[in-house]
Write a protein that holds these residues in place. Structure first.
Motif, PDB file in Angstrom:
ATOM      1  N   HIS A 137      79.618  23.573  30.230  1.00  0.00           N
ATOM      2  CA  HIS A 137      79.881  25.004  30.419  1.00  0.00           C
ATOM      3  C   HIS A 137      78.989  25.601  31.488  1.00  0.00           C
ATOM      4  CE1 HIS A 137      82.280  24.838  26.897  1.00  0.00           C
ATOM      5  NE2 HIS A 137      81.283  24.371  26.198  1.00  0.00           N
ATOM      6  N   ASN A 138      77.902  24.911  31.770  1.00  0.00           N
ATOM      7  CA  ASN A 138      76.933  25.395  32.739  1.00  0.00           C
ATOM      8  C   ASN A 138      76.720  24.292  33.748  1.00  0.00           C
ATOM      9  OD1 ASN A 138      76.170  27.917  31.230  1.00  0.00           O
ATOM     10  ND2 ASN A 138      75.800  26.364  29.652  1.00  0.00           N
ATOM     11  N   THR A 139      75.861  24.549  34.748  1.00  0.00           N
ATOM     12  CA  THR A 139      75.575  23.481  35.693  1.00  0.00           C
ATOM     13  C   THR A 139      74.104  23.119  35.550  1.00  0.00           C
ATOM     14  OG1 THR A 139      77.298  24.303  37.160  1.00  0.00           O
ATOM     15  CG2 THR A 139      75.668  22.831  38.143  1.00  0.00           C
ATOM     16  N   LEU A 149      67.136  21.799  35.578  1.00  0.00           N
ATOM     17  CA  LEU A 149      67.381  23.241  35.707  1.00  0.00           C
ATOM     18  C   LEU A 149      68.798  23.510  35.208  1.00  0.00           C
ATOM     19  CD1 LEU A 149      66.241  25.979  36.811  1.00  0.00           C
ATOM     20  CD2 LEU A 149      67.552  25.523  38.887  1.00  0.00           C
ATOM     21  N   LYS A 150      68.886  24.229  34.080  1.00  0.00           N
ATOM     22  CA  LYS A 150      70.210  24.558  33.536  1.00  0.00           C
ATOM     23  C   LYS A 150      70.556  25.964  34.032  1.00  0.00           C
ATOM     24  CE  LYS A 150      72.665  25.086  29.127  1.00  0.00           C
ATOM     25  NZ  LYS A 150      72.645  24.755  27.714  1.00  0.00           N
ATOM     26  N   VAL A 151      71.577  26.034  34.859  1.00  0.00           N
ATOM     27  CA  VAL A 151      71.983  27.322  35.435  1.00  0.00           C
ATOM     28  C   VAL A 151      73.166  27.827  34.611  1.00  0.00           C
ATOM     29  CG1 VAL A 151      72.823  28.477  37.524  1.00  0.00           C
ATOM     30  CG2 VAL A 151      71.224  26.554  37.713  1.00  0.00           C
ATOM     31  N   ARG A 205      63.547  22.854  32.231  1.00  0.00           N
ATOM     32  CA  ARG A 205      62.952  22.092  31.126  1.00  0.00           C
ATOM     33  C   ARG A 205      62.542  20.707  31.600  1.00  0.00           C
ATOM     34  NH1 ARG A 205      67.637  21.891  27.227  1.00  0.00           N
ATOM     35  NH2 ARG A 205      68.621  21.957  29.253  1.00  0.00           N
ATOM     36  N   GLY A 206      61.647  20.102  30.844  1.00  0.00           N
ATOM     37  CA  GLY A 206      61.273  18.728  31.152  1.00  0.00           C
ATOM     38  C   GLY A 206      62.492  17.831  30.973  1.00  0.00           C
ATOM     39  N   PHE A 207      62.627  16.832  31.849  1.00  0.00           N
ATOM     40  CA  PHE A 207      63.766  15.908  31.757  1.00  0.00           C
ATOM     41  C   PHE A 207      63.415  14.804  30.749  1.00  0.00           C
ATOM     42  CE2 PHE A 207      66.555  12.468  33.123  1.00  0.00           C
ATOM     43  CZ  PHE A 207      67.746  13.162  33.245  1.00  0.00           C
ATOM     44  N   LEU A 208      64.308  14.592  29.805  1.00  0.00           N
ATOM     45  CA  LEU A 208      64.078  13.556  28.788  1.00  0.00           C
ATOM     46  C   LEU A 208      64.641  12.246  29.335  1.00  0.00           C
ATOM     47  CD1 LEU A 208      65.273  15.734  25.769  1.00  0.00           C
ATOM     48  CD2 LEU A 208      62.897  15.212  26.365  1.00  0.00           C
ATOM     49  N   THR A 209      63.755  11.423  29.920  1.00  0.00           N
ATOM     50  CA  THR A 209      64.242  10.266  30.682  1.00  0.00           C
ATOM     51  C   THR A 209      64.908   9.211  29.810  1.00  0.00           C
ATOM     52  OG1 THR A 209      61.966   9.541  30.565  1.00  0.00           O
ATOM     53  CG2 THR A 209      62.732  10.334  32.696  1.00  0.00           C
ATOM     54  N   ILE A 338      69.183  20.171  21.738  1.00  0.00           N
ATOM     55  CA  ILE A 338      69.414  20.923  22.983  1.00  0.00           C
ATOM     56  C   ILE A 338      70.523  21.953  22.765  1.00  0.00           C
ATOM     57  CG2 ILE A 338      68.690  19.058  24.554  1.00  0.00           C
ATOM     58  CD1 ILE A 338      71.756  18.547  25.017  1.00  0.00           C
ATOM     59  N   ASP A 339      70.674  22.815  23.751  1.00  0.00           N
ATOM     60  CA  ASP A 339      71.809  23.736  23.869  1.00  0.00           C
ATOM     61  C   ASP A 339      71.941  24.700  22.685  1.00  0.00           C
ATOM     62  OD1 ASP A 339      73.970  25.017  24.833  1.00  0.00           O
ATOM     63  OD2 ASP A 339      75.327  23.300  24.840  1.00  0.00           O
ATOM     64  N   PHE A 340      71.029  25.662  22.651  1.00  0.00           N
ATOM     65  CA  PHE A 340      71.016  26.652  21.565  1.00  0.00           C
ATOM     66  C   PHE A 340      71.832  27.891  21.923  1.00  0.00           C
ATOM     67  CE2 PHE A 340      67.763  25.042  18.575  1.00  0.00           C
ATOM     68  CZ  PHE A 340      67.251  23.990  19.313  1.00  0.00           C
TER      69      PHE A 340
HETATM   70  N1  ADP Z   1      66.028  17.959  28.835  1.00  0.00           N
HETATM   71  C1  ADP Z   1      67.018  17.108  29.092  1.00  0.00           C
HETATM   72  N2  ADP Z   1      66.764  15.888  29.598  1.00  0.00           N
HETATM   73  C2  ADP Z   1      67.777  15.030  29.900  1.00  0.00           C
HETATM   74  N3  ADP Z   1      69.071  15.315  29.753  1.00  0.00           N
HETATM   75  C3  ADP Z   1      69.382  16.517  29.252  1.00  0.00           C
HETATM   76  C4  ADP Z   1      68.389  17.477  28.883  1.00  0.00           C
HETATM   77  N4  ADP Z   1      69.010  18.595  28.430  1.00  0.00           N
HETATM   78  C5  ADP Z   1      70.319  18.344  28.512  1.00  0.00           C
HETATM   79  N5  ADP Z   1      70.558  17.102  28.988  1.00  0.00           N
HETATM   80  C6  ADP Z   1      71.877  16.498  29.256  1.00  0.00           C
HETATM   81  O1  ADP Z   1      72.661  17.524  29.857  1.00  0.00           O
HETATM   82  C7  ADP Z   1      73.864  17.710  29.135  1.00  0.00           C
HETATM   83  C8  ADP Z   1      74.252  19.176  29.173  1.00  0.00           C
HETATM   84  O2  ADP Z   1      73.237  19.951  28.565  1.00  0.00           O
HETATM   85  P1  ADP Z   1      73.592  21.254  27.729  1.00  0.00           P
HETATM   86  O3  ADP Z   1      72.313  21.994  27.509  1.00  0.00           O
HETATM   87  O4  ADP Z   1      74.361  20.860  26.515  1.00  0.00           O
HETATM   88  O5  ADP Z   1      74.502  22.056  28.768  1.00  0.00           O
HETATM   89  P2  ADP Z   1      75.942  22.737  28.612  1.00  0.00           P
HETATM   90  O6  ADP Z   1      75.726  23.950  27.764  1.00  0.00           O
HETATM   91  O7  ADP Z   1      76.317  23.047  30.023  1.00  0.00           O
HETATM   92  O8  ADP Z   1      76.859  21.709  27.972  1.00  0.00           O
HETATM   93  C9  ADP Z   1      73.574  17.177  27.743  1.00  0.00           C
HETATM   94  O9  ADP Z   1      74.732  16.714  27.110  1.00  0.00           O
HETATM   95  C10 ADP Z   1      72.594  16.059  28.008  1.00  0.00           C
HETATM   96  O10 ADP Z   1      73.280  14.859  28.277  1.00  0.00           O
END
Ligand code: ADP
Ligand SMILES: O=P(O)(O)O[C@H]1O[C@H](CO)[C@@H](O[C@H]2O[C@H](CO)[C@@H](O)[C@H](O)[C@H]2O)[C@H](O)[C@H]1O
Length: 460
Positions: A137-139, A149-151, A205-209, A338-340
């Motif tokens: 839903h986002n980029t 960076l979640k935009v 946010r920090g990237f969860l590798t 994630i994604d609250f």
């Molecule tokens: N901190 C993170 N580190 C690594 N991957 C992430 C992280 N946060 C999200 N992701 C990946 O990005 C995808 C999209 O994140 P999300 O927050 O659910 O965005 P959207 O609301 O656009 O779907 C997740 O399904 C996951 O695979």
């Protein structure tokens, strides 16, 4: 900028994050436009009001304008204007580097567009960006393997629940979410009131590798079980129950932290009657849209009627709000949530409201059922001779993992969700009804998954 804006009505409907109802926007007009960088490329931060058949929304559309056409960006080329070629800036690595640089203390002032960094955070300046694939839903942009960076694409005045809850959890030292490094907020002119409003625009946010998403892991486990038709869920190599247990624990701990830092409330029996009414209303709408629901309507309503008769209050708090296996990531350090943002189609006030944590639990139990059953649609449809036996296996997998999840939850919480069977059943029913509509619109071939749940919940 006005020439670039004129390109949007044609381009927006092709973006999967564009959720407006009609296929073509009726009108697009800027509600804020900031020239973030006046070089090559020029980088514009644009917030645009998009009117459509069902109303109007504000979308965030950062654009880059280049003097020359760049072949590597052809897939995100909006079109040509007098002073160059217009691109989706989030796919243009030079533009995204410029955006990241704006988190620095000495970055040029961008007025109503503000970049914030949490204390003691190292922003990975200089790391190249990559847009995460998938229909989101986002980029989201990964900067190397350091930050994400979640935009937010659709934006609202006030606090964005994703940012709000991640910030609260970060401040509480919660390690069950990705660390919050910073965020962007900005001002725009509210199209309805004409007043200047402020809202959250992006989250760093920090990237969860080492992350794998819960859906991929759970469905791999189900595949293992299906491949071993004669074995039970606890006998196959890919048994998921220990993970489900740990996920239940992580969920309970996040709930507990949210209750501590954001408080709790009490839902009186009269509020519960309102909730039951809202659920019944959603069911009636769903039956009107999906006639296959009709035979089960009366049986489903029973779960809502039980809520109406309840005399004890329910403790409520902030919760995840749109919880399923795609919203949890397994890393070497355990599960992360994630994604609250909550249910995107609901109004923000509703998404920020307090609910019983049992609602998140009910949604995750629905997700276990989805994970167990989706191969019955894609790989083993009813005409497959193994179908009936695999339906049985699917039920067994769901049962085993739901129990494990609830055991894990109860081990880390004062609340065992199974001690609230009526709430659990009502929320499960409401979620399954929502899913029926979702699948009928988005993935009709998956409709049998929530319909099977509806049949079970209706007591058929
Ligand atoms: N901190 C993170 N580190 C690594 N991957 C992430 C992280 N946060 C999200 N992701 C990946 O990005 C995808 C999209 O994140 P999300 O927050 O659910 O965005 P959207 O609301 O656009 O779907 C997740 O399904 C996951 O695979
Ligand atoms: O990810 P979102 O918060 O946008 O949620 C929407 O899309 C989900 C699908 O991606 C949908 O979830 C349903 O399908 C999932 C499997 O793909 C399953 O795990 C969930 O339990 C099921 O509800 C969700 O309902 C919808 O709101």
């Amino acid at each position: 900028m006005s020439e670039a804006i004129a390109l949007l009505p044609e381009w927006l409907p092709h973006q999967h994050w564009f959720t407006a109802a009609s296929s073509r926007p009726l009108g697009v007009r800027p509600v804020a436009a900031t020239l973030v960088h006046d070089g090559e490329p020029r980088v514009w931060h644009l917030l645009a009001e998009v009117t459509h058949d069902d109303g109007a929304d504000v979308y965030q559309v950062p654009l880059s304008v280049r003097n020359e056409r760049a072949d590597r960006l052809d897939h995100v080329h909006l079109g040509r204007v007098a002073d160059g070629h217009v691109y989706d800036a989030l796919h243009d690595k030079e533009a995204t580097a410029i955006l990241l640089d704006h988190f620095a203390d000495d970055a040029p002032d961008t007025g109503g567009l503000r970049f914030h960094v949490k204390p003691d955070v190292k922003v990975p300046y200089g790391e190249p960006s990559l847009v995460l694939p998938g229909e989101h839903h986002n980029t989201s942009l990964a900067y190397g393997d350091a930050a994400l960076l979640k935009v937010f694409r659709r934006v609202y005045p006030g606090l964005n629940p994703d940012l709000e809850l991640n910030d609260a959890l970060a401040d509480a030292g919660c390690t069950l979410v990705a660390p919050l490094l910073g965020w962007v907020d900005g001002d725009w002119t509210d199209p309805t009131s004409g007043e200047v409003v402020t809202g959250g625009l992006a989250m760093l946010r920090g990237f969860l590798t080492t992350a794998s998403d819960g859906w991929a892991l759970a469905t791999a486990s189900v595949r293992d079980l299906y491949a071993e038709g004669d074995l039970h869920a606890d006998e196959v190599g890919g048994d998921f129950a220990a993970e489900s247990y740990r996920l239940g624990m992580a969920t309970a701990r996040v709930h507990e932290t949210l209750a501590e830092v954001m408080g709790t409330g009490t839902m009186a029996p009269s509020d519960l009657r309102d909730i039951a009414d809202a659920m019944s209303g959603r069911l009636a709408n769903a039956v009107a849209l999906v006639p296959e629901l009709e035979p089960f309507e009366a049986g489903l309503r029973v779960h809502y009627d039980v809520l109406r008769e309840r005399t004890e209050p329910v403790t409520v708090q902030r919760i995840h709000g749109s919880y399923h296996l795609g919203q949890v990531l397994r890393t070497v350090l355990g599960w992360k949530l994630i994604d609250f943002e909550g249910e995107l189609l609901a109004p923000v006030a509703e998404r920020r409201a307090m609910h019983s944590p049992v609602r998140d639990v009910a949604q995750m139990l629905r997700s276990f059922d989805y994970a167990a059953r989706h191969l019955l649609i894609t790989d083993h449809p009813p005409e497959d001779p193994a179908h009936d036996q695999l339906v049985y296996r699917a039920q067994e997998w769901t049962q085993r993992n739901s129990e494990a999840f609830c055991n894990g939850y109860a081990s880390a919480s004062q609340l065992d969700p199974r001690d609230e069977p009526e709430l659990l059943a009502a929320y499960e029913t409401d979620t399954a009804v929502y899913e029926v509509v979702f699948e009928a619109r988005r993935r009709p071939s998956w409709l049998p998954i929530p319909l099977a749940a509806v049949e079970r919940l209706a007591g058929r």
